[in-house]
Design a protein around this motif. Structure first.
Motif, PDB file in Angstrom:
ATOM      1  N   UNK A  50       0.927  -0.669  -6.967  1.00 65.30           N
ATOM      2  CA  UNK A  50       0.562   0.333  -5.970  1.00 65.30           C
ATOM      3  C   UNK A  50      -0.015  -0.395  -4.758  1.00 65.30           C
ATOM      4  N   UNK A  51       0.430  -0.003  -3.579  1.00 68.88           N
ATOM      5  CA  UNK A  51       0.002  -0.638  -2.332  1.00 68.88           C
ATOM      6  C   UNK A  51      -0.947   0.283  -1.569  1.00 68.88           C
ATOM      7  N   UNK A  75      -3.330   5.416   1.501  1.00 67.80           N
ATOM      8  CA  UNK A  75      -1.874   5.308   1.481  1.00 67.80           C
ATOM      9  C   UNK A  75      -1.369   6.173   2.623  1.00 67.80           C
ATOM     10  N   UNK A  76      -0.572   5.584   3.487  1.00 70.95           N
ATOM     11  CA  UNK A  76      -0.047   6.305   4.658  1.00 70.95           C
ATOM     12  C   UNK A  76      -1.171   6.957   5.459  1.00 70.95           C
ATOM     13  N   UNK A  77      -2.261   6.235   5.681  1.00 70.23           N
ATOM     14  CA  UNK A  77      -3.419   6.686   6.467  1.00 70.23           C
ATOM     15  C   UNK A  77      -4.198   7.836   5.835  1.00 70.23           C
ATOM     16  N   UNK A  78      -3.900   8.170   4.583  1.00 68.45           N
ATOM     17  CA  UNK A  78      -4.615   9.232   3.879  1.00 68.45           C
ATOM     18  C   UNK A  78      -5.494   8.594   2.809  1.00 68.45           C
ATOM     19  N   UNK A  79      -6.799   8.920   2.837  1.00 71.38           N
ATOM     20  CA  UNK A  79      -7.699   8.363   1.833  1.00 71.38           C
ATOM     21  C   UNK A  79      -7.356   8.956   0.476  1.00 71.38           C
ATOM     22  N   UNK A  80      -7.049   8.070  -0.477  1.00 73.49           N
ATOM     23  CA  UNK A  80      -6.675   8.517  -1.815  1.00 73.49           C
ATOM     24  C   UNK A  80      -7.761   8.237  -2.849  1.00 73.49           C
TER      25      UNK A  80
END
Length: 106
Positions: free
Chosen positions: A56-57, A71-76
């Protein structure tokens, strides 16, 4: 924040997970076989679980001892950094303590 960002760089191996509930005390996981690796490079973080064949990146930031993964500028995910030294990293995720050791072999 900058000192922690610099100190976290490199490869970390999950060595233990401490669960707060007694029900999990019966779990016996050999983390040397069920490896989870975190690799921090610049502002990137890669979580690699070779036993599951999963990678996972993330992008990451550290602010006030909080490790934020994106991920994709969304805090996960947000993890509390309770220990960060040249050899050990302890993160709290939910109620679980995740303990990592630095991998010095490259």
């Amino acid at each position: 924040d900058k000192v922690n960002h610099d100190l976290i760089q490199g490869k970390w191996i999950l060595s233990d997970v401490v669960y707060p509930m007694a029900i999990y005390d019966t779990l016996n996981i050999d983390y040397s076989k069920e490896q989870t690796l975190l690799l921090f490079d610049g502002n990137k973080c890669i979580q690699y679980m070779p036993d599951l064949g999963d990678t996972i990146y993330f992008n990451f930031s550290i602010h006030d001892f909080e490790l934020n993964l994106y991920q994709d500028s969304i805090k996960v995910s947000a993890l509390e950094i309770t220990t960060l030294t040249s050899d050990s990293l302890k993160l709290i995720h939910g109620k679980n303590d995740r303990i990592y050791i630095r991998n010095r072999t490259q």
